[in-house]
Design an enzyme around this catalytic site. Structure first.
Site, PDB file in Angstrom:
ATOM      1  NE  ARG A   1       1.657 -27.630 -13.224  1.00  0.00           N
ATOM      2  CZ  ARG A   1       1.359 -28.681 -14.096  1.00  0.00           C
ATOM      3  NH1 ARG A   1       0.282 -27.917 -14.922  1.00  0.00           N
ATOM      4  NH2 ARG A   1       1.879 -29.750 -14.465  1.00  0.00           N
TER       5      ARG A   1
ATOM      6  CE1 TYR B   1       8.319  -7.217   0.173  1.00  0.00           C
ATOM      7  CE2 TYR B   1       8.195  -8.459  -1.912  1.00  0.00           C
ATOM      8  CZ  TYR B   1       8.618  -8.207  -0.576  1.00  0.00           C
ATOM      9  OH  TYR B   1       9.257  -9.470  -0.311  1.00  0.00           O
TER      10      TYR B   1
ATOM     11  CG  ASP C   1       0.777  -5.129  -4.024  1.00  0.00           C
ATOM     12  OD1 ASP C   1      -0.129  -5.589  -3.118  1.00  0.00           O
ATOM     13  OD2 ASP C   1       1.749  -5.441  -4.028  1.00  0.00           O
TER      14      ASP C   1
ATOM     15  CE  LYS D   1       4.142  -9.601   3.168  1.00  0.00           C
ATOM     16  NZ  LYS D   1       4.530  -8.941   2.143  1.00  0.00           N
TER      17      LYS D   1
HETATM   18  C1  LIG Z   1       5.135  -8.865   0.810  1.00  0.00           C
HETATM   19  C2  LIG Z   1       4.579  -8.105  -0.391  1.00  0.00           C
HETATM   20  C3  LIG Z   1       4.573  -8.703  -1.564  1.00  0.00           C
HETATM   21  C4  LIG Z   1       5.335  -9.930  -1.960  1.00  0.00           C
HETATM   22  O1  LIG Z   1       4.464 -11.109  -1.234  1.00  0.00           O
HETATM   23  P1  LIG Z   1       5.354 -12.395  -1.007  1.00  0.00           P
HETATM   24  O2  LIG Z   1       3.957 -13.344  -0.462  1.00  0.00           O
HETATM   25  O3  LIG Z   1       6.107 -11.874  -0.035  1.00  0.00           O
HETATM   26  O4  LIG Z   1       5.824 -13.194  -2.306  1.00  0.00           O
HETATM   27  C5  LIG Z   1       4.223  -8.047  -2.408  1.00  0.00           C
HETATM   28  N1  LIG Z   1       3.283  -6.692  -2.328  1.00  0.00           N
HETATM   29  C6  LIG Z   1       3.232  -6.156  -1.210  1.00  0.00           C
HETATM   30  C7  LIG Z   1       2.737  -4.753  -0.786  1.00  0.00           C
HETATM   31  C8  LIG Z   1       4.001  -6.766  -0.085  1.00  0.00           C
HETATM   32  O5  LIG Z   1       4.117  -6.225   1.087  1.00  0.00           O
END
Ligand SMILES: *Cc1c(COP(=O)(O)O)cnc(C)c1O
Length: 385
Positions: A52, A104, A176, A201
């Site tokens: 961890r 998101y 983000d 992504k």
């Molecule tokens: C998909 C997404 C998230 C969340 O990420 P996960 O890997 O699904 O937990 C956060 N911010 C953006 C802009 C996203 O597209």
């Protein structure tokens, strides 16, 4: 064995964070599929105690991501949401967070329905407008979160201005950067304190795992976040860390094509009679195109279009053959979705409508297939609208 010097983005994408395995010379870091590490003597270990806390495969990925974002520390997480959550968990009950309103959907849900129950307070604002952000700040504001471009409206925030506002109040700026990726935008260089990614992504890019990451410059802040992660446990497994690392090796190649296909899809949709509005920061018609040119070097494969009604959106997304109807984005394959019914269903309808996330809004993630095929696919799916 030679260690390549850190150079251009593509060279770092391939090499940063990794060196040949000292035991065998394996060019790829091994997948250290282990929970614990044997200690030679009581009270002594080889830098690894429990997985961890430390894992060499994960550390290779973290070094790679830190280099690509221009940070000093990378921290990999089990998901994008757990990465963002870890930043908020460095705060305490009574502290206040200012968040972009069009994040998101899962980020909004986590803030509104989980973290606010624990006594952390949130305000949502349109962070395109710096004055609104300033007005939302309170003496107890500790964190400003922006997502730029936003999901799915492709709104932008001026990262340098957001950093000034946050720092003037002693707060941190968290960006983000999932949509843009470090290939197109590097928030730390513009003054942000923390960059968050859903590595699910573009960074992984192959639609085969869930993962997240944070990148920071400051040693103390990295230590605070590391402590939260060690104490709460949202770490990725070594196999997933290794897969993201394999993905980032081609990030520069994939993003070039995503950028080109995204731009061409946006131009095609803007020129077509069916969509009422096309949202893409690379288009001259985007209200923040100037800002896009200043803080981004490419505009990604993400495009949104307003078709005017849920019925027309349904017609479109059910007729594409290459663009697959699915949530998520940023993979090599093209994806199409209706945010109001899919990714943003948990955002209250009034809030969705106010932001433009209507039932007629369709979000496209242009993959890296041949452009002619993508445009022909969209053209035939729009017929009859
Ligand atoms: C998909 C997404 C998230 C969340 O990420 P996960 O890997 O699904 O937990 C956060 N911010 C953006 C802009 C996203 O597209």
């Amino acid at each position: 064995m030679k260690k390549p010097p850190a150079q251009g983005f593509g060279t770092r994408a391939v090499h940063a964070g990794q060196s040949p395995d000292p035991t065998t010379g394996a060019i790829m870091p091994p997948i250290y599929q282990t929970s614990t590490y044997v200690q030679p003597e009581l009270g002594q270990h080889l830098g690894y105690e429990y997985a961890r806390v430390q894992n060499p495969t994960r550390e290779a990925l973290e070094g790679n991501l830190a280099s690509l974002e221009g940070g000093a520390h990378g921290l990999a997480f089990a998901s994008g949401l757990s990465a963002i959550e870890a930043v908020v968990k460095t705060l305490s009950a009574g502290d206040h967070v200012v968040s972009e309103e069009n994040t998101y959907g899962g980020t909004t849900r986590m803030f509104a329905h989980v973290l606010s129950r624990l006594g952390i307070r949130f305000s949502w604002v349109d962070t395109r407008d710096a004055d609104r952000v300033r007005e939302a700040f309170r003496p107890e504001t500790r964190l400003l979160l922006v997502e730029t471009p936003t999901n799915p409206m492709m709104r932008l925030s001026d990262i340098a201005v957001m950093a000034e506002i946050a720092h003037a109040s002693g707060a941190l700026l968290l960006v983000d950067n999932t949509f843009a990726t470090p290939f197109n935008q590097r928030p730390l260089e513009l003054g942000a304190d923390v960059v968050a990614h859903s590595t699910t992504k573009y960074l992984n890019g192959h639609s085969d795992l869930i993962g997240g990451a944070l990148i920071v410059r400051d040693d103390d802040l990295a230590e605070q976040i590391r402590f939260v992660r060690k104490s709460t446990g949202a770490v990725p497994g070594p196999m997933d860390a290794w897969l993201v690392l394999r993905g980032t090796k081609t990030l520069h190649l994939r993003m070039k094509t995503h950028n080109e296909n995204g731009m061409a899809v946006a131009r095609f949709l803007e020129g077509h009679r069916a969509p009422e509005v096309t949202y893409y920061p690379g288009l001259e018609s985007h209200p923040q195109h100037e800002l896009a040119r200043r803080q981004m070097t490419g505009y990604t494969g993400m495009v949104a279009v307003e078709l005017g009604s849920g019925k027309r959106a349904k017609h479109f997304v059910e007729r594409t053959r290459i663009f697959q109807l699915a949530e998520s984005l940023g993979g090599v394959e093209s994806i199409i979705s209706v945010p109001a019914i899919m990714t943003h269903a948990s955002v209250p309808k009034e809030r969705r409508d106010a932001m433009g996330v209507t039932d007629g809004l369709v979000r496209l993630s242009a993959g890296i297939e041949d452009l002619d095929d993508l445009l022909a696919d969209l053209d035939q799916a729009l017929e009859g609208i």
